[in-house]
Write an enzyme that holds these catalytic residues in place. Sequence first.
Site, PDB file in Angstrom:
ATOM      1  N   ASP A  16       0.857  -1.179   0.000  1.00 46.20           N
ATOM      2  CA  ASP A  16       0.000   0.000   0.000  1.00 46.20           C
ATOM      3  C   ASP A  16       0.898   1.236   0.000  1.00 46.20           C
ATOM      4  OD1 ASP A  16      -1.724   2.213   1.159  1.00 46.20           O
ATOM      5  OD2 ASP A  16      -3.177   0.580   1.090  1.00 46.20           O
ATOM      6  N   ILE A  17       0.530   2.268  -0.781  1.00 47.14           N
ATOM      7  CA  ILE A  17       1.376   3.465  -0.858  1.00 47.14           C
ATOM      8  C   ILE A  17       1.277   4.328   0.405  1.00 47.14           C
ATOM      9  CG2 ILE A  17       1.404   3.561  -3.370  1.00 47.14           C
ATOM     10  CD1 ILE A  17      -0.660   5.844  -3.196  1.00 47.14           C
ATOM     11  N   HIS A  85     -10.113  -4.721  -3.734  1.00 47.05           N
ATOM     12  CA  HIS A  85      -8.761  -4.892  -3.195  1.00 47.05           C
ATOM     13  C   HIS A  85      -8.856  -5.247  -1.708  1.00 47.05           C
ATOM     14  CE1 HIS A  85      -9.760  -0.617  -2.764  1.00 47.05           C
ATOM     15  NE2 HIS A  85      -8.936  -0.577  -1.735  1.00 47.05           N
ATOM     16  N   LEU A  86      -8.148  -6.283  -1.340  1.00 49.89           N
ATOM     17  CA  LEU A  86      -8.120  -6.766   0.040  1.00 49.89           C
ATOM     18  C   LEU A  86      -6.951  -6.132   0.763  1.00 49.89           C
ATOM     19  CD1 LEU A  86      -9.110  -8.824   2.228  1.00 49.89           C
ATOM     20  CD2 LEU A  86      -7.410 -10.398   1.282  1.00 49.89           C
ATOM     21  N   HIS A  87      -7.219  -5.481   1.892  1.00 46.63           N
ATOM     22  CA  HIS A  87      -6.155  -4.934   2.730  1.00 46.63           C
ATOM     23  C   HIS A  87      -5.640  -6.044   3.644  1.00 46.63           C
ATOM     24  CE1 HIS A  87      -6.581  -0.581   1.913  1.00 46.63           C
ATOM     25  NE2 HIS A  87      -7.824  -0.936   1.599  1.00 46.63           N
TER      26      HIS A  87
END
Length: 113
Positions: A16-17, A85-87
Site C-alpha cells: 500500500d502506498i 482490493h483486500l487490505h
Amino acid sequence: MLWPALIDEDICCFRDIKPAAPHHYLVVPTKHVGNCKSLNIQHVPLVKQMVDVGKDVLQKHNVTDLADVRFGFHWPPFCSVSHLHLHVLAPVSQMGFMSRLIYRLNAYWFILI
C-alpha cells in the site's frame, strides 16, 4: 520479491502506498470486480484465494502471528478505488491511532474477512 508481484494470472499483490502498519499489502484480482458490494456466491473462491495470497505474502516477510493480522475490504462509499482490493495489515498491535480507526474492528466502513 519484486513489487508489484503478479502471483498468478488471477491475483496481483503490492505494498500500500500509504501503509497503516509495518506490513500493509493490497491483494487485487486481475479481472475487474467493482468492490466488495459487487461480490456474490460465485466470488467465494476468488476471495479465499485473495486471503491465501495475503497469508503467503506475510509468511514470506516472516509474519507468522496471524492473531495480530487484519484482512478486510472498505465498504462503499468509503473506498477510494472502485476495483476490489483486500487490505492485509500486520502487526495490528503496531498500528497508530488513525490507522486503528480507519481499519477498525466492527466498523461499518471496513469489513473484516
